[in-house]
Design an enzyme around this catalytic site. Structure first.
Site, mmCIF file in Angstrom:
data_model
loop_
_atom_site.group_PDB
_atom_site.id
_atom_site.type_symbol
_atom_site.label_atom_id
_atom_site.label_comp_id
_atom_site.label_asym_id
_atom_site.label_seq_id
_atom_site.Cartn_x
_atom_site.Cartn_y
_atom_site.Cartn_z
ATOM 1 N N ASP A 487 35.352 30.280 52.569
ATOM 2 C CA ASP A 487 34.496 29.334 53.279
ATOM 3 C C ASP A 487 34.034 29.846 54.627
ATOM 4 O O ASP A 487 33.132 29.289 55.239
ATOM 5 C CB ASP A 487 35.279 28.041 53.536
ATOM 6 C CG ASP A 487 35.098 27.036 52.422
ATOM 7 O OD1 ASP A 487 34.079 27.127 51.720
ATOM 8 O OD2 ASP A 487 35.971 26.171 52.271
HETATM 9 C C1 GLC Z 1 37.508 25.804 57.688
HETATM 10 C C2 GLC Z 1 38.811 26.471 57.354
HETATM 11 C C3 GLC Z 1 38.853 26.933 55.949
HETATM 12 C C4 GLC Z 1 38.487 25.801 55.056
HETATM 13 C C5 GLC Z 1 37.170 25.159 55.486
HETATM 14 C C6 GLC Z 1 36.915 23.956 54.638
HETATM 15 O O1 GLC Z 1 36.466 26.715 57.597
HETATM 16 O O2 GLC Z 1 39.061 27.555 58.181
HETATM 17 O O3 GLC Z 1 40.126 27.409 55.618
HETATM 18 O O4 GLC Z 1 38.343 26.269 53.758
HETATM 19 O O5 GLC Z 1 37.220 24.791 56.806
HETATM 20 O O6 GLC Z 1 35.730 23.311 54.897
HETATM 21 C C1 GLC Z 2 40.542 26.489 52.057
HETATM 22 C C2 GLC Z 2 39.550 25.741 51.212
HETATM 23 C C3 GLC Z 2 39.114 26.548 50.012
HETATM 24 C C4 GLC Z 2 38.683 27.906 50.435
HETATM 25 C C5 GLC Z 2 39.728 28.605 51.276
HETATM 26 C C6 GLC Z 2 39.261 29.914 51.828
HETATM 27 O O1 GLC Z 2 41.758 26.569 51.409
HETATM 28 O O2 GLC Z 2 40.086 24.527 50.753
HETATM 29 O O3 GLC Z 2 38.079 25.892 49.340
HETATM 30 O O4 GLC Z 2 38.417 28.637 49.279
HETATM 31 O O5 GLC Z 2 40.085 27.781 52.356
HETATM 32 O O6 GLC Z 2 38.289 29.753 52.791
#
Ligand code: GLC
Ligand code: GLC
Length: 814
Positions: A487
């Site tokens: 993400d």
């Molecule tokens: C933030 C977090 C990430 C997560 C995302 C969800 O970017 O760092 O881990 O997956 O939010 O929206």
């Molecule tokens: C968080 C989010 C997941 C994402 C991950 C890596 O765990 O829930 O959707 O893939 O972060 O960013």
């Protein structure tokens, strides 16, 4: 250092001090009514949706961190000593303390000055309530003069609004009180658009009650020093606006050796729209009374607890191992499967780190959670797949999140995460391989909840597949969109000012930035799609799919290859991300794990190289880091990944979720020793001894462990709600132990370390029980002989035959 121990026979983790490094929590509830409960009795309760139907209030960002649970206060009226069975909130030093977190229940046993309190808390299988049974025993040699006070603070239902909209909320609170205070009804907003209320009730007459927080605590106090408890006398307050609570007082004189038990029930009740009232402004209490009548006696509580325990025993028997490795057995048989259930229920909504008001159910998260859950309750997985697919758009893209109560896509976050569509194939394929139920593929499923444009689920999967096939960039690799699995790798956002979302800002549809990770997914799940096509007799579509896969495979081993490892992505300027050409972030874990587990580069010898590079550059004693070298400055063209201080989260943290991908990749290459080494490094049972470093619960996975660049290297964060649960279960159960469901039947192909030893697995699959005995013969991989019900079978797959109820299997490795 440890703060407790595993009691495997009881299926419990036993915490022996309330002063754990972080709150160590448990989840109560398996279906729609849920509670979070910490080892000091902190936590909260909700029905179905942690944002929209929150029963009790919890303050994230509070100090101390873990506060405002459902508390019992015990006061000794002779010396005025006040204490809580979970130590908080009064924090009186206890003479003894023990918290046991079990599967769907927790118990607390504490003593102070020869008075013992034992609290058992759980959510029964079939009622929307939490039962808390407290037994107080006088172990003094004389009579004890005690008062017991209960305390819960109501949330005004919408947890988001509850912590923001004070100008309204401080005037809406309403309650009703019956049985002299034994039952307190919280009915805020019931007069207008709600048809539900909450109850807090005790099965005994009380000596007083309070429903106004200010009356109970005193306007200047917190729950650590309520006025009422100090005074020893409830005020019988009736809340009107402000902050409604429920508290009951029971005075008890216990003879030496005497015990008394009380049963408290916190419940959620809904009435039909046309049967809301029993008199003007008096709520219809019939369903509440009937629910409460089911939990009046200790026998009834015992029976409900036994039902819950049997439910879990039965579920866990779907996959059970007995090996020489106690810690593997413990994780596989108990805790990993338990966490899979919790992540399936919660997605990323409610934990001590996910506030319950942010994210609902994630499209990609829920599809992956399903991979570790589908063998437990396939029918629920089936429904979930349909729910998720219903939030997909006609072009195959999808809402990134949806709200569990409404099951509608969340338009704040929208779509554009280009890995999402493929995860739907992953989840569906896992379900069909588990159950053999092809009917799901023929179900009519809406797009964006609009039934007028429905297609079959198989039609949805085609949209998923085609979305990737038709959204490719200059190198023939899939376009990344707002982000893929990571993400925080935001290649099209260019977020420059605080307050601009990293993910949803900027031109998300960038036509240039590409993802090698999605290429890996496309090869893996594209093939699973092709197999589903074949099952439905559509060979032409399967062939077409495989032609498309070939193109992406080629792109991955050419443009996606950097010389020693796979490139991570191409950014919006078509520059490489995760390449030796980069100054920082030269190698990322995701494409190494996923491309290799998809089989990319295996025959070309690239896979071996990629995993070697992972071992050399990303491995640490606490797990494999997500990238190296860490970003030390913010790269606007990469986004959030470079916003974290080095070593945390996606910036070179040990992101546990993708450690199993590398471990699985190692099994694909037959490296049992290495696969298991990676498994152990993040495995809770193996790191219990360093709980003081790791900090989070030693019975579940955390999303992240701080990486080598971080100040607190090895420290876990964000426990419980992580795709790590499902992926590690897939890794250990299907790849390392090697019992993998195929469309034709279970395949047996373990990949274990040389010294693992023989092991036995019981697996319930479709309508049969498999008793599998693996003779390892010191081999890391390879089955030389497979005997099924006395007959030798060629290959690794036990052919599934309808009607055969039991398969006795001997698999000889070597
Ligand atoms: C933030 C977090 C990430 C997560 C995302 C969800 O970017 O760092 O881990 O997956 O939010 O929206
Ligand atoms: C968080 C989010 C997941 C994402 C991950 C890596 O765990 O829930 O959707 O893939 O972060 O960013």
């Amino acid at each position: 250092m440890k703060y407790g121990y595993f009691d495997d026979n009881a299926l419990e983790y036993v915490i022996t001090t309330p002063k754990t490094p972080l709150p160590w929590i448990n989840y109560l509830g398996n279906k729609e009514f849920f509670s979070l409960i910490s080892n000091t009795c902190g936590g909260y309760t909700f029905y179905k949706d942690a944002k929209l139907l929150r029963l009790t209030r919890y303050r994230y960002n509070n100090v101390p961190y873990d506060n405002n649970g459902k508390y019992f206060y015990i006061k000794d009226n002779t010396d005025s000593v006040v204490w809580n069975p979970g130590w908080q909130p009064v924090k009186t030093t206890l003479d003894s303390y023990e918290c046991r977190h079990g599967l769907g229940y927790s118990t607390f046993t504490s003593t102070k000055n020869n008075v013992e309190a034992k609290v058992l808390t759980f959510v029964p299988m079939d009622d929307n309530c939490e039962v808390s049974q407290i037994t107080i025993t006088n172990n003094k040699d004389k009579e004890a003069d005690l008062s017991l006070f209960s305390y819960v603070e109501w949330c005004l239902w919408n947890a988001d609004d509850d912590m923001k909209n004070f100008q309204r909320n401080l005037s809406t609170g309403e309650v009703e009180i019956t049985d002299g205070g034994s039952t307190i009804y919280h009915k805020t907003e019931y007069r207008e658009r709600r048809n539900h209320y909450a109850i807090y009730s005790v099965n005994a007459p009380v000596d007083g009650f309070d429903t106004s927080r200010d009356a109970f605590l005193g306007a200047y106090n917190g729950p650590d020093s309520p006025d009422v408890v100090s005074d020893g006398k409830c005020t019988n307050s009736v809340a009107s606006g402000w902050s409604p609570i429920a508290s009951q007082q029971i005075n008890l004189k216990l003879k030496a050796g005497e015990s008394k038990t009380f049963i408290f029930v916190l419940a959620y009740v809904e009435n039909p729209e046309d049967d809301k009232w029993e008199a003007p402004n008096v709520i219809n209490k019939k369903p509440a009374i009937s629910l409460l009548s089911r939990y009046k006696t200790e026998e009834a509580v015992e029976k409900a607890l036994t039902e819950l325990k049997n439910y879990w025993k039965d579920l866990l028997s779907n996959y059970h191992i007995s090996s020489k490795n106690e810690k593997v057995d413990r994780m596989v048989n108990i805790w990993n499967q338990y966490q899979c259930m919790v992540t399936f229920n919660m997605s990323r909504s409610a934990s001590y780190y996910e506030s319950g008001i942010g994210r609902g159910m994630g499209f990609r998260d829920s599809c992956q959670d399903l991979l570790g859950f589908v063998h437990l309750i396939p029918d629920r997985a089936r429904q979930r797949i349909i729910d998720i697919a219903s939030t997909q758009f006609q072009d195959g893209s999808a809402y990134h999140q949806y709200q569990p109560l409404t099951k509608k896509g969340n338009s704040d976050i929208g779509s554009g995460f280009n890995d999402d569509p493929l995860w739907l194939i992953a989840g569906t394929s896992a379900y069909v391989r588990e159950t053999g139920d092809l009917s799901i593929l023929k179900e009519m499923v809406p797009f964006d909840n609009d039934m007028s444009v429905a297609k079959t689920l198989m039609g949805h999967l085609k949209c998923s597949f085609d979305f990737t096939a038709t959204h490719k960039g200059p190198h023939g690799l899939p376009l990344i969109g707002r982000a893929d699995w990571n993400d925080c790798l935001n290649l099209n956002c260019f977020s420059e000012h605080p307050g601009e979302s990293f993910q949803t800002f900027g031109p998300s549809e960038g036509p240039v930035a590409e993802s090698v990770f999605i290429a890996g997914m496309f090869v893996k799940y594209g093939e699973e799609y092709a197999q589903l096509c074949e099952l439905l007799g559509d060979q032409a579509e399967a062939d077409r799919a495989r032609d498309e896969i070939k193109k992406v495979y080629e792109a991955a081993i050419t443009a996606g290859w950097d010389g020693e490892w796979f490139v991570r992505a191409y950014d919006a300027y078509s520059h490489k991300v995760g390449s030796k050409e980069c100054e920082e972030g030269q190698i990322y874990i995701e494409p190494q794990g996923f491309c290799v587990l998809a089989g990319i580069g295996v025959k070309e010898g690239l896979a071996e190289k990629a995993l070697k590079s992972v071992e050399e550059r990303l491995d640490t004693k606490y797990g494999v880091m997500i990238l190296q070298p860490a970003y030390t400055k913010y790269h606007v063209e990469l986004g959030e990944v470079s916003s974290y201080p080095p070593g945390y989260k996606e910036n070179a943290g040990i992101f546990c979720h993708n450690n199993p991908w590398v471990s699985i990749a190692e099994t694909v290459l037959g490296h049992g020793d290495r696969a298991f080494e990676i498994y152990k490094k993040t495995c809770p049972a193996y790191i219990e001894d360093i709980s003081d470093v790791h900090c989070t619960e030693p019975y579940v996975y955390s999303q992240m462990v701080a990486g080598r660049d971080a100040k607190f290297f090895g420290q876990g964060k964000n426990s419980w709600l992580t795709g790590t649960a499902a992926w590690t279960f897939v890794n250990i159960s299907q790849y390392i132990l090697g019992v993998y469901p195929t469309h034709k039947g279970l395949s047996i192909d373990p990949c274990v370390p040389a010294d693992f030893g023989d092991f036995e697995i019981t697996r319930k699959y479709r309508n049969a029980v498999y008793n599998i005995s693996v003779k390892q013969n010191g081999a890391q991989k390879g089955i030389k002989k497979l005997i099924v019900n006395g007959k030798e079978v060629a290959g690794n797959v036990i052919p599934y035959e309808d009607g055969v109820k039991e398969y006795n299997v001997v698999a000889e490795m070597g």
